[in-house]
Design a protein around this motif. Structure first.
Motif: not given
Length: 413
Positions: A270-280
């Motif tokens: 699994i690769e997620s973008f932007p993969n940041l807390a606070g942003t889906y």
């Protein structure tokens, strides 16, 4: 073991395996020896050194596949090839692939000890990047050798750090001069730990592989919109990670539904973008893997997976693009090579069971260009792709002796 047959030096094989286990040691009991890494170079160098000490000529092709040949008495005949791989998973064990290559080396050493010549040469092969842990897809070296993958595409493949296969080969000095795939084999034999618990639980030490599970990888790109994890109303969200979650759960449930008749499903990456807390997430990439012994049931699994993907897209209000990745398991191993293993096992007095492989192996690719068969040996509880992978020497020796005697019989045809 009956009289007048060949036997490997079991202690020497184990010493060789233990020496291999020092290169890329990970979490004390396992290995991390990724393809074309510095650790892979060290192991390759050691294998080449061992092969030359055993009197083999060594050739390396453009993708770093290593061919160590013990010459036969008739150099005009193609050799009997024995191969597997020396690279490992990120959290890998000591024996996956490695046992097969080093059993091939032990066969050469045993013949040297006995002063025995074979009519055909015996060629021990180390295939590049079987695992696919650094560069994708797996079985890259053997599939390119068999022209299943294009050489230029393989060389351009990048790892997660952006390094290409070509750059990595140059960095470790294993971009060889030999043209890719330009060598015939009389036959190809591969010994491998089973990577499933059947042999271990049944107390059987030898598996003769008559085919594989049909296997398919799917690459999914899930596209939505990025947004604030707190401020965006739930009804407005197009969260790609939510869509991925629906797919992952559904695919796992499909595998459970087919498990009684040997179905397998999972999400491997699994690769997620932007993969940041606070942003889906705006975009997620998934790799799915599903397998089945029966072609009709495999097709039914695929239909259910396709339906689950469509349902997940609708529920999450996202778009999901599907492309097919690697596939294997339909290649048939050669009946004459399988029969050779059966007859040799009976001559040696070795109990065996016939079985199908649930994992992928270089033998699948080679089977498209040369008569091929495989031998399985047990590993504890079938644990593999795990640092706790274990084997017992006493339970590995029967398969190694079967490989030795079958290879010699074939080489003297």
């Amino acid at each position: 073991m009956v009289a007048n047959v060949l036997e490997i030096d079991a202690d020497r094989l184990w010493e060789t395996l233990e020496r291999s286990a020092e290169i890329g040691r990970f979490r004390d009991v396992g290995l991390r020896r990724l393809a074309l890494s510095g650790e892979d170079r060290q192991m390759r160098d050691l294998f080449v050194e061992w092969a030359r000490e055993a009197g083999c000529t060594v050739e390396i092709d453009r993708l770093g596949n290593i061919f160590a040949r013990r010459p036969g008495t008739d150099p005009s005949l193609p050799p009997v090839a024995i191969g597997s791989h020396l690279d490992t998973q990120i959290c890998g064990g000591r024996y996956d692939g490695i046992l097969g290559v080093l059993c091939g080396l032990e066969i050469v050493r045993t013949l040297n000890d006995r002063g025995l010549q074979t009519k055909r040469g015996i060629e021990v092969i180390c295939w590049t990047n079987e695992e696919g842990a650094r560069f994708n897809p797996p079985m890259m070296g053997s599939m390119a050798f068999a022209k299943v993958l294009a050489e230029k595409d393989v060389l351009a493949t990048r790892d997660d750090d952006g390094v290409t296969v070509a750059e990595a080969l140059d960095a470790i000095g294993y971009a060889g001069p030999v043209p890719l795939g330009d060598r015939p084999f009389d036959s190809y034999l591969e010994l491998h730990i089973e990577q499933a618990p059947v042999l271990d639980r049944e107390g059987c030490d030898v598996g003769i592989v008559v085919g594989g599970y049909k296997t398919q990888a799917l690459r999914l790109t899930i596209s939505g919109d990025t947004g604030h994890a707190g401020g965006t109303p739930m009804a407005m969200r197009r969260n790609a990670l939510v869509g991925a979650g629906y797919v992952i759960a559904a695919v796992n449930d499909i595998g459970l539904a087919y498990a009684a008749d040997e179905g397998r499903t999972t999400t491997t990456r699994i690769e997620s973008f932007p993969n940041l807390a606070g942003t889906y997430a705006e975009q997620v990439k998934l790799t799915l893997d599903f397998r089945h012994l029966d072609a009709a049931r495999f097709a039914a699994m695929r239909r259910e997976i396709d339906a689950a993907i469509a349902d997940s897209a609708a529920r999450a209000n996202v778009d999901i693009e599907v492309s097919e990745g690697w596939s294997w398991g339909t290649e048939l191993f050669a009946p004459d090579c399988i029969e050779l293993l059966r007859n040799t096992a009976r001559e040696l007095g070795l109990p065996y069971r016939e079985m199908r492989s649930q994992a992928g192996h270089d033998a699948y690719a080679v089977a498209t260009v040369a008569p091929t068969a495989m031998i399985f040996t047990p590993c504890f509880e079938g644990i593999s792709h795990n640092v706790n992978e274990k084997i017992e020497l006493s339970r590995s020796v029967p398969g190694a002796n079967l490989l030795l005697n079958a290879a010699v019989a074939r080489a003297n045809r």
